[in-house]
Enzyme design. Structure first.
Site, PDB file in Angstrom:
ATOM      1  CE1 TYR A  29      -3.556   2.675   0.537  1.00 57.82           C
ATOM      2  CE2 TYR A  29      -2.136   3.438   2.323  1.00 57.82           C
ATOM      3  CZ  TYR A  29      -3.207   3.642   1.467  1.00 57.82           C
ATOM      4  OH  TYR A  29      -3.910   4.817   1.522  1.00 57.82           O
ATOM      5  CD  GLU A  51      -7.979   7.600   4.430  1.00 60.10           C
ATOM      6  OE1 GLU A  51      -7.880   7.762   5.666  1.00 60.10           O
ATOM      7  OE2 GLU A  51      -7.071   7.139   3.723  1.00 60.10           O
ATOM      8  CD1 TRP A  59      -3.500   2.332   5.676  1.00 60.70           C
ATOM      9  CD2 TRP A  59      -5.596   3.076   5.802  1.00 60.70           C
ATOM     10  NE1 TRP A  59      -4.067   2.246   4.418  1.00 60.70           N
ATOM     11  CE2 TRP A  59      -5.347   2.706   4.478  1.00 60.70           C
ATOM     12  CE3 TRP A  59      -6.859   3.582   6.146  1.00 60.70           C
ATOM     13  CZ2 TRP A  59      -6.298   2.801   3.469  1.00 60.70           C
ATOM     14  CZ3 TRP A  59      -7.815   3.686   5.143  1.00 60.70           C
ATOM     15  CH2 TRP A  59      -7.533   3.305   3.831  1.00 60.70           C
TER      16      TRP A  59
END
Length: 201
Positions: A29, A51, A59
């Site tokens: 990522y 998000e 995350w």
């Protein structure tokens, strides 16, 4: 030790990523997505939704459930998600493949409807997002995460515009995280291997 040995620092340690070292999913990522420009309303709707679900969490937690989110939200097809009703909310609240938070689930559905309203008005989410992208010179690149803001005047303006358009769970901090994720800003640190590769160092 010879004089040559004293001058030779030995093997140079590889540069560390801004984040993600040690986890292949996180590394991919970081290397391939974060800070790379994203266009297209479906892709932007996905990033904005993820998000929002990340708010208050790490995350990597969202990243590990990304395929579950795609399955749960019809691959982020806004026309499908906009039709979700209370039965779908309850279904999603029971779905262990996603983060089960009622407020965030209902926001994702409301945002799909807001996106369709935006299209009906002849506008796109791409246009709204990218109109908020700030100029930035390479010289401004952060050297540590202490130099990376949680929000900026541009993210405040973007959050305000999204809320005006009916989008939810899009405060200035979440908006800035989405701007980072979508490459509207590039906050890779100065010593990051991604940056070094781009500059040929």
């Amino acid at each position: 030790m010879t004089s040559t040995d004293a001058l030779d620092p030995g093997p140079v340690a590889p540069a560390r990523r801004c984040f993600g070292d040690g986890d292949p999913l996180y590394e991919a990522y970081h290397d391939e997505e974060w800070g790379v420009p994203v266009h297209g309303d479906r892709a932007l709707y996905e990033r904005m939704t993820l998000e929002a679900f990340q708010s208050g969490l790490a995350w990597i937690t969202v990243l590990r459930k990304r395929e579950g989110f795609r399955a749960a939200f019809a691959d982020f097809d806004a026309e499908v998600v906009a039709g979700y009703d209370e039965h779908d909310v309850e279904r999603l609240m029971a779905d262990t493949g996603i983060i089960r938070n009622r407020a965030k689930i209902t926001a994702a559905i409301a945002n799909a409807r807001a996106l369709l309203d935006l299209h009906a008005a002849g506008r796109t989410l791409d246009e709204v997002f990218w109109s908020a992208a700030p100029p930035r010179a390479e010289a401004d690149r952060p050297r540590s995460f202490a130099d990376v803001p949680a929000s900026t005047p541009e993210s405040v303006a973007l959050a305000k515009e999204l809320k005006r358009l009916g989008f939810r769970f899009v405060g200035p901090t979440t908006a800035y995280a989405a701007m980072q994720a979508c490459g509207m800003v590039d906050d890779h640190l100065a010593g990051c291997p991604v940056v070094l590769a781009r500059t040929g160092v």
